[in-house]
Design a protein around this motif. Structure first.
Motif, PDB file in Angstrom:
ATOM      1  N   TYR A 238      -2.942   2.160  -8.943  1.00 38.35           N
ATOM      2  CA  TYR A 238      -4.244   1.503  -8.960  1.00 38.35           C
ATOM      3  C   TYR A 238      -5.369   2.529  -9.116  1.00 38.35           C
ATOM      4  O   TYR A 238      -6.336   2.292  -9.854  1.00 38.35           O
ATOM      5  CB  TYR A 238      -4.438   0.710  -7.667  1.00 38.35           C
ATOM      6  CG  TYR A 238      -5.769   0.007  -7.590  1.00 38.35           C
ATOM      7  CD1 TYR A 238      -5.997  -1.176  -8.283  1.00 38.35           C
ATOM      8  CD2 TYR A 238      -6.806   0.535  -6.815  1.00 38.35           C
ATOM      9  CE1 TYR A 238      -7.231  -1.819  -8.213  1.00 38.35           C
ATOM     10  CE2 TYR A 238      -8.036  -0.098  -6.735  1.00 38.35           C
ATOM     11  CZ  TYR A 238      -8.237  -1.279  -7.448  1.00 38.35           C
ATOM     12  OH  TYR A 238      -9.462  -1.903  -7.374  1.00 38.35           O
TER      13      TYR A 238
ATOM     14  N   SER B 210     -11.557  -7.086  -2.577  1.00 40.00           N
ATOM     15  CA  SER B 210     -11.687  -6.513  -3.917  1.00 40.00           C
ATOM     16  C   SER B 210     -10.992  -7.393  -4.957  1.00 40.00           C
ATOM     17  O   SER B 210      -9.763  -7.535  -4.938  1.00 40.00           O
ATOM     18  CB  SER B 210     -11.059  -5.118  -3.955  1.00 40.00           C
ATOM     19  OG  SER B 210     -10.924  -4.663  -5.292  1.00 40.00           O
TER      20      SER B 210
ATOM     21  N   PRO C 258      -7.062   2.066  -2.870  1.00 36.43           N
ATOM     22  CA  PRO C 258      -7.372   0.854  -2.087  1.00 36.43           C
ATOM     23  C   PRO C 258      -7.492   1.117  -0.592  1.00 36.43           C
ATOM     24  O   PRO C 258      -8.249   0.418   0.089  1.00 36.43           O
ATOM     25  CB  PRO C 258      -6.203  -0.082  -2.407  1.00 36.43           C
ATOM     26  CG  PRO C 258      -5.143   0.776  -2.988  1.00 36.43           C
ATOM     27  CD  PRO C 258      -5.843   1.909  -3.664  1.00 36.43           C
TER      28      PRO C 258
ATOM     29  N   TYR D 110       0.829  -1.202   0.000  1.00 32.15           N
ATOM     30  CA  TYR D 110       0.000   0.000   0.000  1.00 32.15           C
ATOM     31  C   TYR D 110       0.868   1.258   0.000  1.00 32.15           C
ATOM     32  O   TYR D 110       0.482   2.274   0.564  1.00 32.15           O
ATOM     33  CB  TYR D 110      -0.922  -0.007   1.221  1.00 32.15           C
ATOM     34  CG  TYR D 110      -2.019  -1.041   1.154  1.00 32.15           C
ATOM     35  CD1 TYR D 110      -3.318  -0.697   0.774  1.00 32.15           C
ATOM     36  CD2 TYR D 110      -1.775  -2.374   1.452  1.00 32.15           C
ATOM     37  CE1 TYR D 110      -4.337  -1.642   0.726  1.00 32.15           C
ATOM     38  CE2 TYR D 110      -2.780  -3.329   1.401  1.00 32.15           C
ATOM     39  CZ  TYR D 110      -4.057  -2.961   1.037  1.00 32.15           C
ATOM     40  OH  TYR D 110      -5.063  -3.892   0.976  1.00 32.15           O
TER      41      TYR D 110
ATOM     42  N   ARG E  52      -0.714   2.654  -4.655  1.00 36.31           N
ATOM     43  CA  ARG E  52      -2.037   3.267  -4.504  1.00 36.31           C
ATOM     44  C   ARG E  52      -2.341   4.217  -5.654  1.00 36.31           C
ATOM     45  O   ARG E  52      -3.447   4.193  -6.217  1.00 36.31           O
ATOM     46  CB  ARG E  52      -2.101   4.012  -3.173  1.00 36.31           C
ATOM     47  CG  ARG E  52      -2.104   3.089  -1.951  1.00 36.31           C
ATOM     48  CD  ARG E  52      -1.845   3.863  -0.671  1.00 36.31           C
ATOM     49  NE  ARG E  52      -2.801   4.950  -0.502  1.00 36.31           N
ATOM     50  CZ  ARG E  52      -2.611   6.010   0.279  1.00 36.31           C
ATOM     51  NH1 ARG E  52      -1.479   6.105   0.978  1.00 36.31           N
ATOM     52  NH2 ARG E  52      -3.538   6.935   0.391  1.00 36.31           N
TER      53      ARG E  52
ATOM     54  N   TYR F 190      -4.677  -6.868  -9.474  1.00 39.92           N
ATOM     55  CA  TYR F 190      -3.628  -5.866  -9.699  1.00 39.92           C
ATOM     56  C   TYR F 190      -2.302  -6.347  -9.125  1.00 39.92           C
ATOM     57  O   TYR F 190      -1.254  -6.226  -9.751  1.00 39.92           O
ATOM     58  CB  TYR F 190      -4.047  -4.545  -9.048  1.00 39.92           C
ATOM     59  CG  TYR F 190      -2.993  -3.476  -9.100  1.00 39.92           C
ATOM     60  CD1 TYR F 190      -2.859  -2.655 -10.206  1.00 39.92           C
ATOM     61  CD2 TYR F 190      -2.108  -3.291  -8.034  1.00 39.92           C
ATOM     62  CE1 TYR F 190      -1.876  -1.682 -10.260  1.00 39.92           C
ATOM     63  CE2 TYR F 190      -1.128  -2.322  -8.074  1.00 39.92           C
ATOM     64  CZ  TYR F 190      -1.020  -1.521  -9.184  1.00 39.92           C
ATOM     65  OH  TYR F 190      -0.036  -0.553  -9.239  1.00 39.92           O
ATOM     66  N   ARG F 191      -2.356  -6.931  -7.950  1.00 37.08           N
ATOM     67  CA  ARG F 191      -1.116  -7.375  -7.315  1.00 37.08           C
ATOM     68  C   ARG F 191      -0.589  -8.663  -7.940  1.00 37.08           C
ATOM     69  O   ARG F 191       0.623  -8.839  -8.067  1.00 37.08           O
ATOM     70  CB  ARG F 191      -1.323  -7.480  -5.807  1.00 37.08           C
ATOM     71  CG  ARG F 191      -1.441  -6.084  -5.181  1.00 37.08           C
ATOM     72  CD  ARG F 191      -1.769  -6.126  -3.718  1.00 37.08           C
ATOM     73  NE  ARG F 191      -3.148  -6.560  -3.483  1.00 37.08           N
ATOM     74  CZ  ARG F 191      -3.658  -6.766  -2.281  1.00 37.08           C
ATOM     75  NH1 ARG F 191      -2.898  -6.621  -1.204  1.00 37.08           N
ATOM     76  NH2 ARG F 191      -4.914  -7.127  -2.140  1.00 37.08           N
TER      77      ARG F 191
ATOM     78  N   PRO G 179     -10.662  -3.684   1.375  1.00 33.97           N
ATOM     79  CA  PRO G 179      -9.776  -3.884   0.224  1.00 33.97           C
ATOM     80  C   PRO G 179      -9.370  -5.336   0.028  1.00 33.97           C
ATOM     81  O   PRO G 179      -9.103  -5.764  -1.110  1.00 33.97           O
ATOM     82  CB  PRO G 179      -8.564  -3.007   0.555  1.00 33.97           C
ATOM     83  CG  PRO G 179      -8.614  -2.810   2.036  1.00 33.97           C
ATOM     84  CD  PRO G 179     -10.061  -2.807   2.388  1.00 33.97           C
TER      85      PRO G 179
ATOM     86  N   TRP H 295      -8.320  -5.314  -7.013  1.00 31.07           N
ATOM     87  CA  TRP H 295      -7.114  -4.987  -6.249  1.00 31.07           C
ATOM     88  C   TRP H 295      -6.244  -6.229  -6.070  1.00 31.07           C
ATOM     89  O   TRP H 295      -5.022  -6.180  -6.131  1.00 31.07           O
ATOM     90  CB  TRP H 295      -7.507  -4.382  -4.908  1.00 31.07           C
ATOM     91  CG  TRP H 295      -6.399  -4.099  -3.937  1.00 31.07           C
ATOM     92  CD1 TRP H 295      -6.352  -4.494  -2.638  1.00 31.07           C
ATOM     93  CD2 TRP H 295      -5.203  -3.328  -4.154  1.00 31.07           C
ATOM     94  NE1 TRP H 295      -5.199  -4.046  -2.025  1.00 31.07           N
ATOM     95  CE2 TRP H 295      -4.472  -3.323  -2.948  1.00 31.07           C
ATOM     96  CE3 TRP H 295      -4.665  -2.664  -5.258  1.00 31.07           C
ATOM     97  CZ2 TRP H 295      -3.253  -2.681  -2.800  1.00 31.07           C
ATOM     98  CZ3 TRP H 295      -3.442  -2.019  -5.119  1.00 31.07           C
ATOM     99  CH2 TRP H 295      -2.758  -2.023  -3.907  1.00 31.07           C
TER     100      TRP H 295
END
Length: 362
Positions: A207, A224, A215, A199, A204, A230-231, A221, A227
């Motif tokens: 994203y 999600s 997030p 984070y 952040r 995304y990682r 979060p 999210w």
């Protein structure tokens, strides 16, 4: 502290970005085929070269390994003497590196801003989770990616190194195996902010540019899907970029990953079935998950099915989990092979009895 100490004390294996779109996975290497049905399997081991071994010791060890069907060795440290001794016996020598978990004092002092931050805003540079050397880099920072590419390039530039093997190519464990919760005095039946990464402002902002929300401003979060994805993609991008370096050197790239695609995505954000690798060695350490030997076959089957033949899978077996029971080890090897593994990867002391069991199972 090396990986072996961590495995003993914590019980975890492991054996990384710009906000541009991820590089196209169409540049994947041609898959290395698994041995044909009925063909002789090729196995692998993870070891740390012992500088005290004599040349005669090395010749003896590597000859025995080769005769047992071990075709590749992942070396945790660089040792030209060991690598060349293995190669003389026809064994491919890979340099095994820690990827995202890098706690070198020099790196921490020079670039604390490169390290991942948890949902509480704490950096791995100053607040390592679980154990002191758990110092995770943020996979989304261009400087981190360039650093890792340089590491891989340096290792593969050595003529005695046949390939690169990535370990800790993931985020920190957001959830530990359940039998470790009491050890740390934590209940991880849900994702806790202290172990949820990354984070930092880079992640952040990136994203938010993609999805229009921060997030940290989400109520939940951890729930999600975007999210989470995304990682996954941040780590996939690191692997893709490092694979490009490896293939420029015309050398293979492999990785040690968590045991199944589902477990890997859920607890360490690894989407390894979509990585551009030449081989993968999932750490199917059944004892860590309170499973019996039969689970090895289940885990292999899940991984092989998800890969759809992209590259071969070598089932990682943790020898201490077998407690010296060669019958169980033979069963584990056979289950791996019967469910589509191209071979097995051993972590632990490879004794003459282990080699005999490997030969018998093959």
């Amino acid at each position: 502290m090396n990986k072996r100490h961590f495995l003993k004390s914590v019980g975890l294996g492991s054996l990384a970005l710009l906000h541009a779109q991820l590089p196209a996975l169409g540049r994947n290497p041609q898959p290395t085929p698994a041995p044909p049905p009925g063909g002789k399997p090729q196995h692998r081991i993870w070891i740390n070269p012992n500088p005290q071994d004599s040349d005669a010791d090395l010749a003896l060890h590597y000859t025995a390994y080769a005769q047992a069907g071990i075709a590749d060795i992942y070396f945790e440290a660089d040792s030209e003497r060991h690598f060349r001794a293995a190669k003389i016996q026809g064994i491919r020598a890979h340099r095994w590196i820690w990827t995202m978990n890098r706690g070198e004092k020099e790196l921490l002092a020079a670039h604390p801003e490169w390290y991942a931050q948890n949902r509480q805003g704490e950096s791995c540079a100053t607040h390592p989770p679980y154990v002191d050397y758990y110092r995770w880099l943020c996979p989304n920072k261009p400087e981190v990616l360039e650093y890792l590419k340089t590491v891989v390039h340096t290792e593969l530039s050595k003529d005695y190194v046949d390939g690169i093997h990535l370990d800790y190519v993931r985020y920190c464990d957001v959830i530990l195996p359940v039998h470790l919760w009491a050890h740390y005095g934590i209940d991880q039946s849900k994702e806790l902010p202290a172990y949820d990464f990354c984070y930092c402002n880079t992640c952040r902002d990136d994203y938010k540019a993609l999805k229009g929300k921060d997030p940290l401003e989400m109520e939940h979060p951890d729930q999600s899907p975007s999210w989470r994805k995304y990682r996954y993609d941040r780590i996939t991008n690191v692997v893709t970029q490092l694979a490009d370096v490896a293939h420029k050197h015309k050398k293979p790239i492999s990785a040690a990953v968590f045991p199944t695609p589902e477990i890997a995505k859920r607890i360490v954000r690894q989407d390894w079935t979509n990585w551009p690798l030449n081989a993968v060695s999932p750490m199917i350490y059944h004892g860590f998950y309170d499973e019996d030997v039969a689970w090895i076959g289940d885990a292999v089957a899940e991984g092989v099915k998800a890969l759809h033949g992209k590259f071969p899978l070598y089932a990682g077996l943790y020898l201490p989990d077998f407690h010296g029971n060669m019958n169980d080890l033979g069963k584990g090897i056979q289950l791996a092979m019967d469910n589509g593994a191209a071979g097995v990867s051993f972590f632990g002391e490879v004794t003459p009895d282990v080699l005999k069991t490997l030969i018998a199972a093959g």
